[in-house]
Design an enzyme around this catalytic site. Structure first.
Site, PDB file in Angstrom:
ATOM      1  N   HIS A 188      12.400   1.125   4.847  1.00  0.00           N
ATOM      2  CA  HIS A 188      11.382   0.223   4.307  1.00  0.00           C
ATOM      3  C   HIS A 188      10.453   0.990   3.362  1.00  0.00           C
ATOM      4  O   HIS A 188      10.247   0.598   2.204  1.00  0.00           O
ATOM      5  CB  HIS A 188      10.579  -0.385   5.464  1.00  0.00           C
ATOM      6  CG  HIS A 188       9.462  -1.300   5.048  1.00  0.00           C
ATOM      7  ND1 HIS A 188       9.555  -2.664   5.116  1.00  0.00           N
ATOM      8  CD2 HIS A 188       8.220  -1.041   4.560  1.00  0.00           C
ATOM      9  CE1 HIS A 188       8.437  -3.213   4.691  1.00  0.00           C
ATOM     10  NE2 HIS A 188       7.595  -2.236   4.347  1.00  0.00           N
ATOM     11  N   GLU A 189       9.905   2.090   3.848  1.00  0.00           N
ATOM     12  CA  GLU A 189       8.956   2.856   3.026  1.00  0.00           C
ATOM     13  C   GLU A 189       9.646   3.549   1.851  1.00  0.00           C
ATOM     14  O   GLU A 189       9.051   3.719   0.786  1.00  0.00           O
ATOM     15  CB  GLU A 189       8.206   3.874   3.897  1.00  0.00           C
ATOM     16  CG  GLU A 189       7.371   3.265   5.018  1.00  0.00           C
ATOM     17  CD  GLU A 189       6.372   2.223   4.556  1.00  0.00           C
ATOM     18  OE1 GLU A 189       6.005   2.223   3.363  1.00  0.00           O
ATOM     19  OE2 GLU A 189       5.975   1.363   5.371  1.00  0.00           O
TER      20      GLU A 189
ATOM     21  N   HIS B  86       9.682   1.098  -0.929  1.00  0.00           N
ATOM     22  CA  HIS B  86       8.430   1.151  -1.694  1.00  0.00           C
ATOM     23  C   HIS B  86       8.432   2.343  -2.649  1.00  0.00           C
ATOM     24  O   HIS B  86       8.060   2.233  -3.822  1.00  0.00           O
ATOM     25  CB  HIS B  86       7.241   1.312  -0.745  1.00  0.00           C
ATOM     26  CG  HIS B  86       6.839   0.063  -0.043  1.00  0.00           C
ATOM     27  ND1 HIS B  86       6.625  -1.125  -0.690  1.00  0.00           N
ATOM     28  CD2 HIS B  86       6.590  -0.169   1.277  1.00  0.00           C
ATOM     29  CE1 HIS B  86       6.253  -2.036   0.201  1.00  0.00           C
ATOM     30  NE2 HIS B  86       6.230  -1.490   1.388  1.00  0.00           N
TER      31      HIS B  86
ATOM     32  N   HIS C  50      10.669   1.823  -5.588  1.00  0.00           N
ATOM     33  CA  HIS C  50      10.043   0.850  -6.487  1.00  0.00           C
ATOM     34  C   HIS C  50       9.019   1.579  -7.370  1.00  0.00           C
ATOM     35  O   HIS C  50       8.986   1.399  -8.598  1.00  0.00           O
ATOM     36  CB  HIS C  50       9.361  -0.238  -5.650  1.00  0.00           C
ATOM     37  CG  HIS C  50       8.972  -1.457  -6.424  1.00  0.00           C
ATOM     38  ND1 HIS C  50       8.379  -2.552  -5.836  1.00  0.00           N
ATOM     39  CD2 HIS C  50       9.060  -1.761  -7.737  1.00  0.00           C
ATOM     40  CE1 HIS C  50       8.136  -3.480  -6.757  1.00  0.00           C
ATOM     41  NE2 HIS C  50       8.540  -3.018  -7.920  1.00  0.00           N
TER      42      HIS C  50
END
Length: 593
Positions: free
Chosen positions: A388-389, A392, A395
């Site tokens: 998940h991180e 980020h 991105h």
């Protein structure tokens, strides 16, 4: 008694390489002093923006250069503070960094009102000129919010108030991360272990019901002891939001916060209404959980217990990295190579230590690689947190690599799409490669948890914020009792008749850090819904969606969030995306049966 490690006891390879921002605190000090020096000097372009497109360009460029400098100062200071929130040196540095941000905000507060004061015909000439090309999109966004802009003096006053209005968040952070202590409990082996926010989630997944119950009651006992203080802190944060909304002539705090990313309010209302129409699925899940666990009463300390009790997936960090790389393979070799670089080059701060901030996040500053903050404890949930991180972080990497500084930072609304897309790819990879029925049920249980935690629970949080902000706007006092009453009722609605509504759960609002960033959490639910759709297509090898997704990752804020998602074929103004995700949840329930 097993205590959390000190920061000095964590291996170097398991810490983020913060020196990539500043090699030393002294180097930070030099840039901090430069920020203060710049803040004291009046901007040479103030009062002159209507002279020419070149003057306007130079003013915006100077402001961006100051922003980037203070961003480095701010991010470094707070990252060091989050490593150990009890460290007085970095408590002070983070406070000084916050002050530097406020001072520079004051200096450039004239920009927006001066831009809005420029004659409409002249501004159109500016927008048509090549001189201002870099800032064309940013200026159009400013002009779109003209009705909410204030005079130069008023904007300066609001900028000066920034440090004061940030206080509720700072007070809660210091309480939650440094001051509050939960005592000790006995773990599954009878060992006395210190209960921390980081360990709480591990205890809540224990197969031993007494461990779960004791952790649950010990944690909420402490929040209950401070409920009036925490209610006053939350109320203060809501009041500062109301202050800004009223000052800027918005109809509500909800409208103000959504307008920052140009999100129509109907997106927020669609989410809550669509989830409400599908609460029968959540109630069915609660009934299934009660049945599978074989309990007469299902309590909130049972809601995270694995429904497959004979399997415990203990996944060390090194193994988690390998799983992550295999799961993210559909995103292509270029993407994977950067993830590998992140694992090997000090992007990640892995383990919990005494005083370390709870939770996980990705952060960074333009011109330096992104960072990932974890409190890794070897659970399957931690593997999902890792991907998940990293979503980020990637991105951030793609946006920084493809956008100039003014457009590199992506809006909050799209932030959770990239992270949750990675989670969805991980789940599909694990389910596809699972051959053991019990293990498959274990994974399905985790999939249930993602839907419950990200789509249903975050929507409930979003509804709590909507209700409590409206109460404050209508002049009601947000006392501890009032907040507990609202939160209890929402839990009754969302979890249904088969769930015992424990008195402790009414206090959960008091420990949610994201409530101090108003109207943030709904984006987990919308982002999750969008990510489910995108990941499903990429996993099946849809090249068009993958190409659009890479454009989305690289877009920063060069387009509005709604338009960026359309690159991937997602229309967030329609409830269809939310409904399709909830349909997947319904199909999952049927598959289990």
């Amino acid at each position: 008694m097993q205590k959390a490690k000190q920061r000095s006891e964590i291996a170097q390879q398991d810490k983020w390489r913060i020196e990539d921002i500043y090699a030393t605190d002294e180097a930070w000090e030099a840039d901090y002093n430069e920020c203060i020096r710049r803040a004291k000097e009046k901007c040479a372009y103030q009062g002159r923006l209507a002279e020419s497109a070149l003057i306007l360009y130079q003013a915006l460029k100077e402001s961006d250069e100051a922003d980037l400098l203070v961003e480095h100062v701010y991010v470094y200071a707070f990252m060091k503070y989050y490593e150990d929130t009890a460290n007085a040196v970095y408590q002070e540095m983070s406070g000084r960094a916050q002050a530097a941000v406020t001072k520079l905000s004051e200096k450039y507060a004239f920009l927006t009102p001066e831009i809005l004061a420029i004659d409409q015909k002249k501004m159109q000439e500016y927008l048509n000129s090549d001189t201002i090309a870099l800032y064309r999109h940013a200026l159009e966004d400013i002009l779109e919010k003209k009705e909410h802009a204030l005079s130069e003096k008023e904007e300066r006053l609001l900028a000066m108030a920034g440090q004061v209005t940030a206080s509720p968040n700072e007070i809660f952070s210091k309480f939650n991360n440094a001051d509050v202590k939960f005592g000790t409990i006995l773990d599954e082996d009878g060992n006395e272990v210190e209960l921390t926010n980081g360990r709480y989630s591990v205890f809540m997944e224990s197969n031993d019901r007494s461990v779960r119950e004791n952790a649950f009651k010990a944690l909420y006992r402490q929040y209950g002891n401070y409920k009036n203080t925490l209610a006053a802190t939350y109320y203060a944060n809501v009041k500062q939001a109301c202050f800004y909304a009223k000052a800027r002539k918005y109809d509500s705090t909800l409208q103000m916060y959504l307008s920052g990313s140009f999100i129509p309010e109907k997106v927020y209302h669609n989410l809550i209404e669509t989830v409400h129409k599908n609460l029968d699925k959540m109630h069915a899940y609660v009934s299934l959980r009660k049945q599978v666990l074989g309990v007469d009463e299902l309590h909130f300390y049972d809601i995270y217990a694995p429904m497959v009790s004979d399997i415990t997936m203990k996944i060390p960090y090194e193994e988690a990295k390998d799983i992550a790389l295999k799961a993210l393979a559909p995103l292509g070799e270029e993407y994977l190579s950067k993830v590998k670089e992140g694992f090997e080059s000090g992007w990640v701060d892995v383990y919990e230590n005494t005083g370390k901030r709870t939770g996980a996040f990705s952060w960074g500053t333009y011109g330096v690689h992104p960072y990932v903050f974890l409190n890794y404890t070897d659970t399957l949930n931690d593997v999902f947190t890792l991907v998940h991180e990293m979503g980020h972080a990637m991105h951030t990497y793609y946006s920084n690599a493809n956008q100039p500084y003014p457009y590199a930072g992506y809006r909050i609304f799209v932030a959770e799409v990239a992270s949750t897309c990675n989670e969805a790819l991980l789940m599909q990879y694990l389910l596809k490669n699972c051959t053991d029925l019990s293990e498959k049920k274990y994974l399905m249980n985790h999939y249930f948890e993602q839907f419950k935690g990200t789509l249903f629970r975050q929507t409930m949080f979003a509804e709590f914020e909507m209700i409590t902000h409206k109460m404050a706007e209508d002049g009601e006092v947000l006392s501890a009792q009032a907040l507990c009453d609202v939160y209890r009722k929402l839990n009754e609605e969302y979890f249904g008749e088969d769930m015992v509504i424990d008195d402790e759960i009414a206090l959960e609002w008091s420990r949610i850090p994201h409530f101090y960033t108003p109207f943030y959490v709904y984006q987990y639910a919308t982002g999750y819904s969008a990510a489910i759709a995108i990941a499903s297509k990429i996993f099946k090898g849809d090249e068009k969606t993958l190409k659009g997704y890479k454009q989305f990752l690289s877009g920063g804020c060069s387009m509005h969030p709604i338009d960026l998602l359309k690159l991937c074929g997602i229309d967030m103004e329609s409830p269809q995306v939310i409904q399709e995700a909830l349909d997947v949840f319904g199909e999952l329930l049927e598959e289990w049966d």
